[in-house]
Design a protein around this motif. Structure first.
Motif, PDB file in Angstrom:
ATOM      1  N   GLN A  34       9.066   8.253  -3.875  1.00 24.86           N
ATOM      2  CA  GLN A  34       9.409   7.194  -4.823  1.00 24.86           C
ATOM      3  C   GLN A  34       9.823   5.928  -4.071  1.00 24.86           C
ATOM      4  O   GLN A  34       9.368   4.827  -4.385  1.00 24.86           O
ATOM      5  CB  GLN A  34      10.543   7.679  -5.722  1.00 24.86           C
ATOM      6  CG  GLN A  34      11.022   6.681  -6.744  1.00 24.86           C
ATOM      7  CD  GLN A  34      12.165   7.265  -7.571  1.00 24.86           C
ATOM      8  OE1 GLN A  34      12.035   8.330  -8.145  1.00 24.86           O
ATOM      9  NE2 GLN A  34      13.275   6.562  -7.609  1.00 24.86           N
ATOM     10  N   GLN A  35      10.667   6.080  -3.062  1.00 27.54           N
ATOM     11  CA  GLN A  35      11.136   4.923  -2.292  1.00 27.54           C
ATOM     12  C   GLN A  35       9.999   4.246  -1.537  1.00 27.54           C
ATOM     13  O   GLN A  35       9.926   3.019  -1.507  1.00 27.54           O
ATOM     14  CB  GLN A  35      12.235   5.343  -1.316  1.00 27.54           C
ATOM     15  CG  GLN A  35      13.547   5.670  -1.991  1.00 27.54           C
ATOM     16  CD  GLN A  35      14.593   6.181  -1.017  1.00 27.54           C
ATOM     17  OE1 GLN A  35      14.282   6.882  -0.063  1.00 27.54           O
ATOM     18  NE2 GLN A  35      15.841   5.845  -1.280  1.00 27.54           N
ATOM     19  N   ALA A  37       6.849   4.188  -2.305  1.00 27.68           N
ATOM     20  CA  ALA A  37       6.031   3.473  -3.289  1.00 27.68           C
ATOM     21  C   ALA A  37       6.684   2.159  -3.703  1.00 27.68           C
ATOM     22  O   ALA A  37       6.013   1.129  -3.814  1.00 27.68           O
ATOM     23  CB  ALA A  37       5.789   4.358  -4.503  1.00 27.68           C
ATOM     24  N   GLU A  38       7.995   2.187  -3.907  1.00 28.52           N
ATOM     25  CA  GLU A  38       8.709   0.970  -4.298  1.00 28.52           C
ATOM     26  C   GLU A  38       8.683  -0.075  -3.183  1.00 28.52           C
ATOM     27  O   GLU A  38       8.457  -1.255  -3.440  1.00 28.52           O
ATOM     28  CB  GLU A  38      10.143   1.311  -4.702  1.00 28.52           C
ATOM     29  CG  GLU A  38      10.208   2.074  -6.018  1.00 28.52           C
ATOM     30  CD  GLU A  38      11.585   2.665  -6.314  1.00 28.52           C
ATOM     31  OE1 GLU A  38      12.513   2.542  -5.481  1.00 28.52           O
ATOM     32  OE2 GLU A  38      11.725   3.280  -7.395  1.00 28.52           O
ATOM     33  N   ILE A  39       8.897   0.349  -1.944  1.00 30.90           N
ATOM     34  CA  ILE A  39       8.892  -0.573  -0.808  1.00 30.90           C
ATOM     35  C   ILE A  39       7.513  -1.198  -0.630  1.00 30.90           C
ATOM     36  O   ILE A  39       7.396  -2.404  -0.392  1.00 30.90           O
ATOM     37  CB  ILE A  39       9.329   0.152   0.489  1.00 30.90           C
ATOM     38  CG1 ILE A  39      10.820   0.484   0.417  1.00 30.90           C
ATOM     39  CG2 ILE A  39       9.016  -0.677   1.732  1.00 30.90           C
ATOM     40  CD1 ILE A  39      11.291   1.461   1.487  1.00 30.90           C
ATOM     41  N   LYS A  40       6.475  -0.391  -0.749  1.00 31.50           N
ATOM     42  CA  LYS A  40       5.104  -0.871  -0.540  1.00 31.50           C
ATOM     43  C   LYS A  40       4.493  -1.469  -1.803  1.00 31.50           C
ATOM     44  O   LYS A  40       3.364  -1.954  -1.777  1.00 31.50           O
ATOM     45  CB  LYS A  40       4.220   0.264  -0.031  1.00 31.50           C
ATOM     46  CG  LYS A  40       4.601   0.724   1.357  1.00 31.50           C
ATOM     47  CD  LYS A  40       3.637   1.759   1.870  1.00 31.50           C
ATOM     48  CE  LYS A  40       3.968   2.128   3.311  1.00 31.50           C
ATOM     49  NZ  LYS A  40       2.993   3.056   3.878  1.00 31.50           N
ATOM     50  N   ASN A  41       5.237  -1.418  -2.891  1.00 30.23           N
ATOM     51  CA  ASN A  41       4.769  -1.921  -4.177  1.00 30.23           C
ATOM     52  C   ASN A  41       3.416  -1.301  -4.555  1.00 30.23           C
ATOM     53  O   ASN A  41       2.478  -1.989  -4.932  1.00 30.23           O
ATOM     54  CB  ASN A  41       4.682  -3.446  -4.174  1.00 30.23           C
ATOM     55  CG  ASN A  41       4.643  -4.007  -5.574  1.00 30.23           C
ATOM     56  OD1 ASN A  41       5.116  -3.375  -6.520  1.00 30.23           O
ATOM     57  ND2 ASN A  41       4.059  -5.187  -5.709  1.00 30.23           N
ATOM     58  N   LYS A  42       3.358   0.028  -4.407  1.00 34.05           N
ATOM     59  CA  LYS A  42       2.150   0.789  -4.723  1.00 34.05           C
ATOM     60  C   LYS A  42       2.528   1.922  -5.660  1.00 34.05           C
ATOM     61  O   LYS A  42       3.697   2.286  -5.765  1.00 34.05           O
ATOM     62  CB  LYS A  42       1.546   1.373  -3.444  1.00 34.05           C
ATOM     63  CG  LYS A  42       0.946   0.331  -2.533  1.00 34.05           C
ATOM     64  CD  LYS A  42       0.246   0.993  -1.368  1.00 34.05           C
ATOM     65  CE  LYS A  42      -0.442  -0.063  -0.523  1.00 34.05           C
ATOM     66  NZ  LYS A  42      -1.195   0.539   0.581  1.00 34.05           N
ATOM     67  N   GLN A  44       3.290   5.567  -6.912  1.00 30.64           N
ATOM     68  CA  GLN A  44       3.883   6.719  -6.229  1.00 30.64           C
ATOM     69  C   GLN A  44       2.888   7.864  -6.173  1.00 30.64           C
ATOM     70  O   GLN A  44       2.066   8.042  -7.068  1.00 30.64           O
ATOM     71  CB  GLN A  44       5.136   7.179  -6.969  1.00 30.64           C
ATOM     72  CG  GLN A  44       5.813   8.375  -6.308  1.00 30.64           C
ATOM     73  CD  GLN A  44       6.997   8.900  -7.095  1.00 30.64           C
ATOM     74  OE1 GLN A  44       7.707   8.139  -7.727  1.00 30.64           O
ATOM     75  NE2 GLN A  44       7.188  10.204  -7.054  1.00 30.64           N
TER      76      GLN A  44
END
Length: 183
Positions: A34-35, A37-42, A44
């Motif tokens: 989850q983290q 995906a959030e960091i890479k803005n992609k 999950q």
């Protein structure tokens, strides 16, 4: 576990005795995905966490929420069938019955199998292996990680034909020696 997930699609397991935090380990994988995906803005990665009973489903899902890992529950015995979040915690029977209907369009990236010593990997007609086979057909690169308190299935070790790697071992005796468990 993360290193294995990044480098291999061979099924692997973690042997950790009772009360050693297998549920937390699963929650950490879900939270990490989850983290990232959030960091890479992609989007999950899609994670499916399978447990045999509704009680374990609830326990695993609750622990994920405690660690802020969003997840859905998919279990008839819990009376919830949701696919809202990319991580789904479900019971084996309910997932098996829904795989070709309600879940037919979901391609999972990671499969986490709680109490993996109970997976009858030598019986391709078992509901557990039918789930694995279907998920591998949808995604040949799916990462399969098992969690068990016993690396044995009856009198046979689980490492071998299906479970290729033991990623980590934490026996009760090691916990006693380090003071994590009181005799």
């Amino acid at each position: 576990t993360c290193r294995h997930i990044k480098t291999s699609s061979e099924p692997a397991y973690i042997y950790a005795s009772v009360a050693s935090g297998k549920t937390i380990m699963q929650a950490m994988i879900a939270k990490h995905c989850q983290q990232v995906a959030e960091i890479k803005n992609k989007p999950q990665l899609r994670i499916l966490c399978i447990a045999r009973t509704g009680e374990l489903v609830e326990q695993n899902a609750e622990e994920m929420w405690v660690m802020s890992a969003r997840n859905s529950i998919y279990s008839a015995s819990v009376k919830i069938k949701s696919t809202r979040y990319p991580t789904i915690v479900g019971s084996e029977g309910t997932l098996y019955r829904s795989l070709m209907t309600a879940l037919k369009n979901i391609r999972f990236d990671i499969l986490l199998w709680d109490e993996c010593h109970q997976l009858p990997f030598d019986d391709l007609e078992s509901q557990g292996m039918k789930i694995v086979t279907e998920l591998q057909a949808r995604n040949p690169d799916i990462k399969i990680i098992g969690y068990t308190g016993s690396p044995w299935r009856g009198s046979e070790p689980i490492k071998g034909a299906f479970w290729k790697h033991e990623l980590y071992r934490l026996s009760m005796w090691e916990q006693i020696e380090t003071g994590d468990v009181i005799r």
